[in-house]
Design a protein around this motif. Structure first.
Motif, short mmCIF file in Angstrom:
data_model
loop_
_atom_site.label_atom_id
_atom_site.label_comp_id
_atom_site.label_asym_id
_atom_site.label_seq_id
_atom_site.Cartn_x
_atom_site.Cartn_y
_atom_site.Cartn_z
N HIS A 196 0.88 -1.18 0.00
CA HIS A 196 0.00 0.00 0.00
C HIS A 196 0.91 1.23 0.00
CE1 HIS A 196 0.93 -0.91 4.20
NE2 HIS A 196 0.85 0.40 4.41
N HIS B 6 2.17 5.34 0.70
CA HIS B 6 2.12 6.48 1.64
C HIS B 6 2.69 7.70 0.94
CE1 HIS B 6 0.88 4.37 5.26
NE2 HIS B 6 1.81 3.45 5.06
N HIS C 156 4.84 0.03 0.71
CA HIS C 156 5.45 -1.01 1.55
C HIS C 156 4.42 -2.04 1.96
CE1 HIS C 156 4.60 0.38 5.96
NE2 HIS C 156 3.67 0.87 5.19
N GLU D 263 3.76 -5.07 5.33
CA GLU D 263 4.18 -5.49 6.67
C GLU D 263 3.51 -6.82 7.01
OE1 GLU D 263 5.40 -1.82 9.41
OE2 GLU D 263 3.36 -1.61 8.66
N GLN E 107 1.90 1.80 15.94
CA GLN E 107 2.29 2.42 14.68
C GLN E 107 1.82 3.87 14.68
OE1 GLN E 107 1.35 1.25 10.34
NE2 GLN E 107 3.46 0.70 10.76
#
Ligand code: MN
Length: 306
Positions: free
Chosen positions: A60, A62, A104, A106, A119
């Motif tokens: 996704h 940012h 990125h 996760e 986060q």
């Protein structure tokens, strides 16, 4: 709408975020809050996990922010469109500086031992938000200690201890451990702060605060006094009040609806493949998270405190 320029001390309760919006991981969000947009440049604060389902947050994008991943348990594998592939563990920091755009993913390293932690996002000031993306991992972070507390400083500065993490506005981000029943924590009068308990209930300047809630402290104080059971874990974030008007939507921090629309389109048009702005995260066989549709009413920035 509360006038942010004259806001006083207040307590913010977290809210649950639907699982499908956050990669299957249980999230309790406390910033942004309808009563408080930001604390310094900190514009987003989530506690996540542990969940029954392993964390699997597919690629996704940012923009306009720095993403701080601070695990309290478990191990998280970060992969990004710059080619980084980095596991982060408790006591270590992953700092993703999105600048003009990055993508990125996760994932839990061990699906049988789901990670949990915090986060946070830091809004980038105008001079840094159009810059190149970067990623840094910090395995060793400075410590500080004082009356009734010790801390690891992951971002910015606390009581003279300075994190090596690259940031773009004056900040504090630290995890404290209470070493006695009363902690006297020196703070900067030019900063606003927020204190959160990561374990049991605490008192912040004589006000009771439940675990997971955020106690906001406006600028002007030189000390915050916390009462907590020795061994309690606390989070303290702070910074200079952020002047710019901001528009936050999905995974983007911008200044205008036009910018948000451009980010949304350039990510979704790439359909998980290479995006000129955000790049490509390898290793996911083309799987990705698409941006939701924009709301029917045009987005409007929320005022800063400049
Ligand atoms: Mn992210």
């Amino acid at each position: 709408m509360i006038e942010q320029a004259v806001i006083g001390a207040l307590t913010l309760e977290p809210r649950s975020v639907p699982l499908d919006r956050v990669g299957g991981v249980g999230v309790r969000r406390v910033l942004p809050h309808r009563e408080l947009r930001m604390v310094g440049a900190w514009c987003f604060l989530d506690r996540f996990g542990p969940s029954i389902e392993p964390m699997a947050v597919l690629p996704h994008p940012h923009a306009g922010l720095q993403a701080v991943t601070w695990p309290l348990g478990g191990e998280i594998r970060h992969r990004d469109s710059l080619g980084n592939d980095q596991v982060v563990r408790t006591g270590e920091l992953n700092l993703l500086t999105a600048g003009a755009g990055v993508a990125h993913s996760e994932f839990d390293v061990d699906p049988g031992r789901p990670a949990f932690g915090v986060q946070m996002w830091i809004a980038l000031p105008e001079a840094a938000r159009h810059g190149r993306a970067s990623f840094n991992h910090y395995g060793f972070l400075p410590r500080a200690a004082g009356y009734g507390w010790e801390a690891v400083v992951f971002v910015g500065e606390l009581d003279g201890a300075q994190s090596p993490a690259a940031t773009f506005s004056p900040l504090t981000g630290a995890q404290l451990t209470a070493t006695g029943p009363i902690s006297r924590i020196p703070i900067r009068p030019d900063f606003e702060y927020a204190v959160m308990s990561l374990s049991g209930p605490i008192m912040v300047d004589a006000v009771p605060v439940t675990a997971g809630s955020l106690r906001y402290l406006p600028p002007g104080a030189e000390e915050v006094i916390v009462r907590a059971k020795p061994g309690s874990l606390l989070l303290i974030v702070g910074g200079e009040p952020f002047a710019d008007d901001l528009l936050m939507w999905w995974n983007f921090v911008a200044r205008s609806a036009d910018e948000i629309e451009a980010y949304q389109q350039s990510w979704n048009e790439a359909a998980g493949g290479f995006s000129a702005r955000f790049g490509e995260v390898r290793g996911h066989n083309g799987a990705w998270i698409s941006a939701p549709p924009l709301p029917p009413v045009r987005l409007r920035p929320r005022p800063g405190r400049g």
